[in-house]
Design an enzyme around this catalytic site. Structure first.
Site, PDB file in Angstrom:
ATOM      1  N   LYS A  89       0.993  -1.213  -0.059  1.00 40.31           N
ATOM      2  CA  LYS A  89      -0.254   0.334  -0.240  1.00 40.31           C
ATOM      3  C   LYS A  89       0.842   1.278  -0.311  1.00 40.31           C
ATOM      4  O   LYS A  89       1.972   1.187   0.241  1.00 40.31           O
ATOM      5  CB  LYS A  89      -0.983  -0.306   1.364  1.00 40.31           C
ATOM      6  CG  LYS A  89      -0.289   0.050   2.351  1.00 40.31           C
ATOM      7  CD  LYS A  89      -1.171  -0.076   3.620  1.00 40.31           C
ATOM      8  CE  LYS A  89      -0.544   0.225   5.017  1.00 40.31           C
ATOM      9  NZ  LYS A  89      -0.922  -0.366   6.237  1.00 40.31           N
ATOM     10  N   ARG A 100     -10.564   0.179  14.971  1.00 46.44           N
ATOM     11  CA  ARG A 100     -10.793   1.271  13.464  1.00 46.44           C
ATOM     12  C   ARG A 100     -11.304   0.667  12.650  1.00 46.44           C
ATOM     13  O   ARG A 100     -12.998   1.672  11.985  1.00 46.44           O
ATOM     14  CB  ARG A 100      -9.155   1.592  13.980  1.00 46.44           C
ATOM     15  CG  ARG A 100      -8.784   2.377  13.000  1.00 46.44           C
ATOM     16  CD  ARG A 100      -6.956   2.686  12.361  1.00 46.44           C
ATOM     17  NE  ARG A 100      -6.497   1.106  11.643  1.00 46.44           N
ATOM     18  CZ  ARG A 100      -5.655   1.229  11.565  1.00 46.44           C
ATOM     19  NH1 ARG A 100      -4.115   2.307  11.743  1.00 46.44           N
ATOM     20  NH2 ARG A 100      -5.001  -0.146  10.852  1.00 46.44           N
ATOM     21  N   TYR A 132      15.900  29.949   8.295  1.00 48.75           N
ATOM     22  CA  TYR A 132      14.438  30.575   8.401  1.00 48.75           C
ATOM     23  C   TYR A 132      14.756  30.666  10.160  1.00 48.75           C
ATOM     24  O   TYR A 132      14.538  29.632  10.690  1.00 48.75           O
ATOM     25  CB  TYR A 132      13.255  30.256   8.277  1.00 48.75           C
ATOM     26  CG  TYR A 132      12.879  30.411   6.640  1.00 48.75           C
ATOM     27  CD1 TYR A 132      12.662  31.383   6.564  1.00 48.75           C
ATOM     28  CD2 TYR A 132      13.169  28.785   6.615  1.00 48.75           C
ATOM     29  CE1 TYR A 132      12.620  31.288   4.924  1.00 48.75           C
ATOM     30  CE2 TYR A 132      13.128  29.431   4.528  1.00 48.75           C
ATOM     31  CZ  TYR A 132      12.474  30.532   4.351  1.00 48.75           C
ATOM     32  OH  TYR A 132      12.232  30.671   2.160  1.00 48.75           O
ATOM     33  N   MET A 192      12.072  24.730   2.921  1.00 50.68           N
ATOM     34  CA  MET A 192      11.170  23.888   1.674  1.00 50.68           C
ATOM     35  C   MET A 192      12.243  23.165   0.372  1.00 50.68           C
ATOM     36  O   MET A 192      11.927  22.016   0.231  1.00 50.68           O
ATOM     37  CB  MET A 192      10.560  24.996   0.911  1.00 50.68           C
ATOM     38  CG  MET A 192       9.066  24.402  -0.547  1.00 50.68           C
ATOM     39  SD  MET A 192       8.431  25.133  -1.341  1.00 50.68           S
ATOM     40  CE  MET A 192       7.276  25.821  -0.308  1.00 50.68           C
TER      41      MET A 192
HETATM   42  C1  LIG Z   1      -0.593  -1.496   6.695  1.00 52.63           C
HETATM   43  C2  LIG Z   1      -1.062  -2.745   7.015  1.00 52.63           C
HETATM   44  C3  LIG Z   1      -0.219  -3.415   7.543  1.00 52.63           C
HETATM   45  C4  LIG Z   1       1.070  -3.337   7.953  1.00 52.63           C
HETATM   46  O1  LIG Z   1       1.781  -2.650   8.326  1.00 52.63           O
HETATM   47  P1  LIG Z   1       3.300  -2.793   9.331  1.00 52.63           P
HETATM   48  O2  LIG Z   1       3.560  -1.948  10.696  1.00 52.63           O
HETATM   49  O3  LIG Z   1       3.963  -1.676   7.870  1.00 52.63           O
HETATM   50  O4  LIG Z   1       4.600  -4.546   8.750  1.00 52.63           O
HETATM   51  C5  LIG Z   1      -0.715  -4.495   7.968  1.00 52.63           C
HETATM   52  N1  LIG Z   1      -1.968  -5.251   8.111  1.00 52.63           N
HETATM   53  C6  LIG Z   1      -3.168  -4.546   7.591  1.00 52.63           C
HETATM   54  C7  LIG Z   1      -4.643  -4.023   7.448  1.00 52.63           C
HETATM   55  C8  LIG Z   1      -2.369  -2.425   7.279  1.00 52.63           C
HETATM   56  O5  LIG Z   1      -3.178  -1.756   7.235  1.00 52.63           O
END
Ligand SMILES: *Cc1c(COP(=O)(O)O)cnc(C)c1O
Length: 366
Positions: free
Chosen positions: A37, A134, A255, A303
């Site tokens: 992802k 969640r 800055y 930046m």
């Molecule tokens: C992102 C995610 C993972 C991976 O998590 P890591 O801590 O990067 O290994 C596993 N399961 C779900 C549902 C996630 O959203």
């Protein structure tokens, strides 16, 4: 010197492959969803998927379009949508491209059931809320989920849950206990462990684990660097010194003049700023490597540039290589160390890599 602005990210597919093998060795009885992802945590979805094409048990990501892109690129692997579907169109794609979908609410189940044809077996992953609060079903909503699932003629079901504390002292057992209660008589497959659980909680693996950050050589733990687990960093963010200033005691840098020189100093200006994905919150003292030596940043990150201390690196000058994080030419700077200084985690650094940074894939001659 380079003809273009010298910043670049280098990605090491061999490290991703190596890290996947580390994950599998840590969870030898599980299959693994390689989590790609967020554009593979900034490493490039296709780059990461290609690195794992011959060995990943499956891929997990968020957007249906990205799953379809993998199919278009010839990936026949199981592909899991971690948040499931967001629309009717997604439901159609799940069926058309034989995708696996998490289902965390009854609406998702019903939408998928409505689009499922009699010939198609739906691969669904019932998300259990075991305490993270969640996504997923709990004791109040589960009966409705089971009732909706019964309407699907041909179903291949798995249960999944996600750990909130696999990386800290609280651990996974409190959630495992809730998960077992909620799963009841379920004896089918379950998917449990994220990276932290893979490394530290064998009881929290399940039939399928879901490694994310460790594939990219990042540590999921605040207290332990990734190399302790034999992981290899898969990204280096690198640039060069584009200006050198000699400053007198009392002079300020950047800055707000946040850094004040106590003595005469030689400082380097690096072509990297927060618009490249370097955290603006990184304070003076954040580790950085210049021409093979470790140094520190000075003052506020702007930046497009940041400043670093060259006082102890006389050989460094205009055009000298700089490593912002990862195993760069100028030295190795753990992303975790930069993240810790900036009050964040390596995950966020990787994901924040800006599209304006050119990316090179470093393929190894083997
Ligand atoms: C992102 C995610 C993972 C991976 O998590 P890591 O801590 O990067 O290994 C596993 N399961 C779900 C549902 C996630 O959203």
């Amino acid at each position: 010197m380079n003809v273009s602005r010298p910043i670049r990210a280098r990605i090491f597919p061999a490290a991703i492959q190596h890290n996947y093998r580390v994950a599998k060795a840590k969870a030898p009885d599980s299959r693994a969803w390689a989590v790609i992802k967020a554009d593979a945590y900034g490493h490039g979805q296709m780059r990461a998927a290609e690195a794992l094409r011959s060995e990943a048990d499956g891929f997990a990501l968020l957007e249906c379009e990205n799953a379809v892109a993998l199919r278009a690129a010839g990936f026949r692997h199981p592909i899991l949508l971690l948040e499931g579907i967001f629309s009717e169109a997604d439901a159609r794609q799940v069926v058309a491209h034989d995708l696996h979908a998490a289902v965390h609410c009854v609406e998702q189940i019903d939408m998928l059931a409505a689009h499922c044809t009699a010939e198609h077996t739906l691969n669904l992953h019932l998300k259990i809320n075991s305490g993270m609060n969640r996504l997923g079903f709990d004791e109040r909503t589960l009966p409705q989920a089971w009732a909706s699932l019964e309407k699907i003629p041909s179903l291949n079901l798995s249960l999944m849950t996600h750990f909130a504390n696999a990386d800290d002292a609280l651990g996974v057992n409190w959630q495992l206990a809730r998960f077992r209660l909620l799963a009841g008589v379920w004896r089918g497959p379950v998917s449990l462990g994220n990276s932290a659980a893979i490394l530290r909680h064998p009881e929290g693996h399940g039939d399928w684990v879901r490694p994310g950050i460790i594939l990219y050589g990042g540590s999921p733990f605040a207290d332990t660097l990734a190399d302790k687990f034999g992981l290899q960093a898969a990204m280096a963010l690198e640039s060069r010194i584009i200006a050198v200033q000699q400053i007198a005691p009392g002079e300020r840098v950047g800055y707000g003049g946040l850094f004040v020189a106590e003595q005469a100093m030689r400082i380097g200006i690096v072509a990297c700023g927060y618009a490249d994905g370097y955290p603006r919150s990184a304070p003076t003292g954040t580790p950085i490597a210049v021409a093979g030596r470790m140094s520190r940043t000075l003052g506020r990150v702007s930046m497009d540039m940041l400043a670093c201390d060259l006082s102890h690196i006389p050989e460094a000058g205009l055009g000298s290589p700089v490593t912002l994080w990862g195993p760069g030419e100028a030295g190795n700077v753990p992303a975790e160390a930069v993240a810790a200084a900036a009050g964040t985690i390596a995950y966020e650094l990787f994901c924040a890599l800006s599209p304006r940074v050119p990316v090179e894939t470093v393929s190894v001659a083997s």
